[in-house]
Design an enzyme around this catalytic site. Structure first.
Site, PDB file in Angstrom:
ATOM      1  N   LYS A 106      26.288  33.474  45.950  1.00  0.00           N
ATOM      2  CA  LYS A 106      27.474  33.306  46.803  1.00  0.00           C
ATOM      3  C   LYS A 106      27.058  32.558  48.058  1.00  0.00           C
ATOM      4  O   LYS A 106      25.895  32.626  48.462  1.00  0.00           O
ATOM      5  CB  LYS A 106      28.038  34.678  47.200  1.00  0.00           C
ATOM      6  CG  LYS A 106      29.496  34.647  47.576  1.00  0.00           C
ATOM      7  CD  LYS A 106      30.383  34.646  46.339  1.00  0.00           C
ATOM      8  CE  LYS A 106      31.833  34.512  46.653  1.00  0.00           C
ATOM      9  NZ  LYS A 106      32.666  34.664  45.449  1.00  0.00           N
ATOM     10  N   GLY A 218      49.825  40.772  47.216  1.00  0.00           N
ATOM     11  CA  GLY A 218      49.269  39.425  47.406  1.00  0.00           C
ATOM     12  C   GLY A 218      50.104  38.400  46.666  1.00  0.00           C
ATOM     13  O   GLY A 218      50.548  38.645  45.536  1.00  0.00           O
ATOM     14  N   GLY A 220      49.057  34.930  46.652  1.00  0.00           N
ATOM     15  CA  GLY A 220      48.262  33.706  46.691  1.00  0.00           C
ATOM     16  C   GLY A 220      47.996  33.244  45.276  1.00  0.00           C
ATOM     17  O   GLY A 220      48.798  33.504  44.369  1.00  0.00           O
ATOM     18  N   ASN A 221      46.868  32.578  45.070  1.00  0.00           N
ATOM     19  CA  ASN A 221      46.558  32.056  43.737  1.00  0.00           C
ATOM     20  C   ASN A 221      46.555  33.194  42.702  1.00  0.00           C
ATOM     21  O   ASN A 221      47.214  33.109  41.669  1.00  0.00           O
ATOM     22  CB  ASN A 221      45.192  31.350  43.780  1.00  0.00           C
ATOM     23  CG  ASN A 221      44.773  30.818  42.422  1.00  0.00           C
ATOM     24  OD1 ASN A 221      44.435  31.582  41.526  1.00  0.00           O
ATOM     25  ND2 ASN A 221      44.813  29.510  42.261  1.00  0.00           N
ATOM     26  N   ALA A 222      45.851  34.282  43.008  1.00  0.00           N
ATOM     27  CA  ALA A 222      45.741  35.376  42.043  1.00  0.00           C
ATOM     28  C   ALA A 222      47.089  36.097  41.867  1.00  0.00           C
ATOM     29  O   ALA A 222      47.576  36.265  40.743  1.00  0.00           O
ATOM     30  CB  ALA A 222      44.662  36.356  42.506  1.00  0.00           C
ATOM     31  N   GLY A 223      47.698  36.516  42.967  1.00  0.00           N
ATOM     32  CA  GLY A 223      48.928  37.308  42.899  1.00  0.00           C
ATOM     33  C   GLY A 223      50.122  36.530  42.359  1.00  0.00           C
ATOM     34  O   GLY A 223      50.905  37.054  41.556  1.00  0.00           O
TER      35      GLY A 223
HETATM   36  P1  NAD Z   1      44.799  33.450  48.474  1.00  0.00           P
HETATM   37  O1  NAD Z   1      44.273  33.143  49.829  1.00  0.00           O
HETATM   38  O2  NAD Z   1      45.392  32.367  47.645  1.00  0.00           O
HETATM   39  O3  NAD Z   1      45.903  34.615  48.581  1.00  0.00           O
HETATM   40  C1  NAD Z   1      45.699  35.824  49.251  1.00  0.00           C
HETATM   41  C2  NAD Z   1      47.035  36.557  49.386  1.00  0.00           C
HETATM   42  O4  NAD Z   1      46.792  37.802  50.018  1.00  0.00           O
HETATM   43  C3  NAD Z   1      48.066  35.830  50.259  1.00  0.00           C
HETATM   44  O5  NAD Z   1      49.342  35.988  49.687  1.00  0.00           O
HETATM   45  C4  NAD Z   1      47.978  36.578  51.587  1.00  0.00           C
HETATM   46  O6  NAD Z   1      49.184  36.517  52.321  1.00  0.00           O
HETATM   47  C5  NAD Z   1      47.714  37.988  51.094  1.00  0.00           C
HETATM   48  N1  NAD Z   1      47.106  38.840  52.123  1.00  0.00           N
HETATM   49  C6  NAD Z   1      46.215  38.509  53.077  1.00  0.00           C
HETATM   50  N2  NAD Z   1      45.952  39.568  53.849  1.00  0.00           N
HETATM   51  C7  NAD Z   1      46.695  40.594  53.373  1.00  0.00           C
HETATM   52  C8  NAD Z   1      46.864  41.949  53.736  1.00  0.00           C
HETATM   53  N3  NAD Z   1      46.222  42.464  54.787  1.00  0.00           N
HETATM   54  N4  NAD Z   1      47.697  42.703  52.994  1.00  0.00           N
HETATM   55  C9  NAD Z   1      48.340  42.181  51.948  1.00  0.00           C
HETATM   56  N5  NAD Z   1      48.241  40.917  51.554  1.00  0.00           N
HETATM   57  C10 NAD Z   1      47.427  40.127  52.260  1.00  0.00           C
HETATM   58  O7  NAD Z   1      43.596  34.158  47.717  1.00  0.00           O
HETATM   59  P2  NAD Z   1      43.424  34.339  46.140  1.00  0.00           P
HETATM   60  O8  NAD Z   1      42.621  33.201  45.612  1.00  0.00           O
HETATM   61  O9  NAD Z   1      44.735  34.688  45.521  1.00  0.00           O
HETATM   62  O10 NAD Z   1      42.449  35.620  46.120  1.00  0.00           O
HETATM   63  C11 NAD Z   1      42.965  36.949  46.236  1.00  0.00           C
HETATM   64  C12 NAD Z   1      41.877  37.915  45.820  1.00  0.00           C
HETATM   65  O11 NAD Z   1      41.478  37.625  44.478  1.00  0.00           O
HETATM   66  C13 NAD Z   1      40.600  37.861  46.668  1.00  0.00           C
HETATM   67  O12 NAD Z   1      40.042  39.142  46.738  1.00  0.00           O
HETATM   68  C14 NAD Z   1      39.699  36.952  45.852  1.00  0.00           C
HETATM   69  O13 NAD Z   1      38.318  37.162  46.136  1.00  0.00           O
HETATM   70  C15 NAD Z   1      40.085  37.399  44.445  1.00  0.00           C
HETATM   71  N6  NAD Z   1      39.720  36.418  43.421  1.00  0.00           N
HETATM   72  C16 NAD Z   1      40.374  35.219  43.353  1.00  0.00           C
HETATM   73  C17 NAD Z   1      39.974  34.305  42.400  1.00  0.00           C
HETATM   74  C18 NAD Z   1      40.682  32.983  42.250  1.00  0.00           C
HETATM   75  O14 NAD Z   1      40.345  32.241  41.304  1.00  0.00           O
HETATM   76  N7  NAD Z   1      41.646  32.647  43.089  1.00  0.00           N
HETATM   77  C19 NAD Z   1      38.919  34.602  41.517  1.00  0.00           C
HETATM   78  C20 NAD Z   1      38.291  35.845  41.597  1.00  0.00           C
HETATM   79  C21 NAD Z   1      38.703  36.749  42.567  1.00  0.00           C
END
Ligand code: NAD
Length: 423
Positions: A106, A218, A220-223
């Site tokens: 990482k 959430g 974002g990308n994942a949610g």
């Molecule tokens: P992102 O930045 O696209 O989205 C994050 C989301 O979380 C946003 O909607 C944001 O508003 C929300 N958020 C932030 N703080 C918050 C809080 N205090 N309470 C509630 N919601 C909150 O990130 P992502 O890529 O969707 O990643 C989300 C999680 O998934 C992270 O833990 C990341 O490590 C994990 N993850 C993502 C991927 C990927 O491919 N995107 C892969 C493995 C793990």
């Protein structure tokens, strides 16, 4: 009592717990409690006003017994070495559980990328690679995007590395744009992998996904992809979703067009408008009476303070580290099936593996092939985890899915280290 939430201590505690249950060799345990290599660099960047500002960057290669280190790079003001170490440990277990030929790594830079203009962002990205070029490579350590790093940043980094080594090296980094041999299908692979795990877990628990009520933390990308895919693939009823500002609950199910409108007009999903919709906080979302809860935002959301209020039957950890070790115990006691992050969100790194494999062979796949292979790998990880759990249960020992997944992952890395003569 407040829990100790140092991420690296949590990662070590989780390893210790699995090591005790599986009877891990003490020498292997000692090697696996610390990263093999921690690199700290200073990166000078000429800013728009002509002055040079120096940023601190990290790269941790936790373990490479099974293959090159693999893991993302974060650009974040609160980045610190303990978070990077913890995430590199979790990447080791994630790649091992998925049984893909990578170790764990990482990286991160302490900076606020929102304050940069594109030229500064490019200079920092290239500077990071110049500082680390000797220590990475397609057969050594393969970074990827993470918090606040993008496909464009990956393209600059790949270009800088290629310039240094004197030839194109597309396989040095994953998560690239498709124009420079990123992979088709990579975009939503984290959430898609999570959906395959949800399908298998629901089958095991006899939850009918067509009728299931789901809450997603959430957007974002994942949610966001978890929301769209659970509707598209299973016709499930997603009744709640949130972002950092708060959330929305609608017993009739949420509509994507209205969610996007709320984001566009109000900036947050809690501006969602519908007859029965109501605003909820992030805390309330976690305690809703739903069948499945998908934490897909940030770490430490379900803790010893709220775990006993979780009502879902199944928790799918799409985010990294959303459930603390004490909460993990509470969910286990309550017989809630909590599927661990390094299984549920492994679709992202499995997708990265596919991108790297395509770069290394120069043979490229279409999305259906990518998705079918992802299904095969992650479904096997799920089955391996549940089979090991059942085998412990048959000997009278009840273990949580996280412990079972840890045992599989740690055992594979320990066996590789043993075969290589590291202990
Ligand atoms: P992102 O930045 O696209 O989205 C994050 C989301 O979380 C946003 O909607 C944001 O508003 C929300 N958020 C932030 N703080 C918050 C809080 N205090 N309470 C509630 N919601 C909150 O990130 P992502 O890529 O969707 O990643 C989300 C999680 O998934 C992270 O833990 C990341 O490590 C994990 N993850 C993502 C991927 C990927 O491919 N995107 C892969 C493995 C793990």
């Amino acid at each position: 009592m407040a829990e100790e939430l140092n991420p690296f201590k949590i990662a070590q505690e989780q390893l210790d717990k699995a090591a005790a249950v599986m009877g891990l060799d003490k020498q292997a345990h000692a090697i696996l409690r610390e990263p093999r290599r921690t690199i700290i660099v200073n990166i000078p960047v000429r800013m728009r006003d002509g002055r040079v500002q120096t940023f601190t960057g990290f790269r941790v290669q936790y373990n490479d017994a099974r293959g090159p280190a693999k893991g993302g790079i974060r650009f974040h003001p609160a980045e610190n070495i303990d978070t990077v170490k913890a995430l590199s440990a979790w990447m080791t277990w994630k790649c091992s559980l998925a049984d893909i030929p990578f170790g764990g790594g990482k990286g991160g830079v302490i900076c606020d990328p929102k304050k940069f203009n594109p030229a500064e962002l490019e200079a920092l990205s290239r500077g990071y690679i110049r500082a680390l070029a000797k220590f990475i490579g397609p057969d050594v350590d393969v970074p990827a995007p993470d918090v606040y790093t993008t496909p464009q940043i990956m393209a600059w980094m790949m270009d800088e590395y290629s310039t240094i080594v004197g030839h194109n090296s597309f396989g040095v980094i994953t998560g690239k744009p498709v124009e420079v041999w990123g992979s088709e299908g990579r975009m939503d692979s984290t959430a898609l992998g999570g959906m395959f795990v949800m399908r298998e877990a629901a089958k095991a628990m006899k939850i009918n996904l067509k009728k299931a009520k789901i809450a997603v933390q959430g957007f974002g990308n994942a949610g966001m992809f978890a929301y769209t895919l659970s509707k598209k693939m299973f016709g499930s009823n997603v009744v709640a979703i949130s972002d950092s500002q708060g959330g929305v609950y609608d017993p009739d199910g949420l509509d994507l067009a209205k969610l996007e409108l709320a984001k566009k007009t109000g900036g947050t999903v809690d501006k969602y408008k519908s007859k029965n919709a109501e605003k909820i906080t992030n805390e309330e979302l976690l305690e809703l009476d739903v069948d499945i809860l998908i934490p897909a935002a940030i770490e430490n959301q379900i803790t010893n303070a709220n775990a006993d209020k979780v009502k879902a039957k199944l928790v799918l950890e799409l985010a990294n580290g959303p459930v603390t070790p004490e909460a993990d115990e509470i969910l286990h006691e309550k017989k809630i099936l909590d599927m661990p992050d390094f299984l549920v969100n492994s679709g992202g790194v499995i997708g990265s593996y596919f991108e790297w494999a395509q770069n290394q062979t120069n043979i490229y796949w279409k999305t259906p092939e990518f998705q079918a292979k992802l299904d095969e790998i992650i479904t096997k990880s799920f089955k391996d985890t549940m089979d090991l759990r059942a085998s412990y249960a048959s000997k009278g020992k009840k273990i949580a899915p996280r412990t079972a997944a840890y045992i599989i992952a740690v055992d594979r890395v320990a066996k590789a280290m043993k075969a290589r003569g590291w202990y």
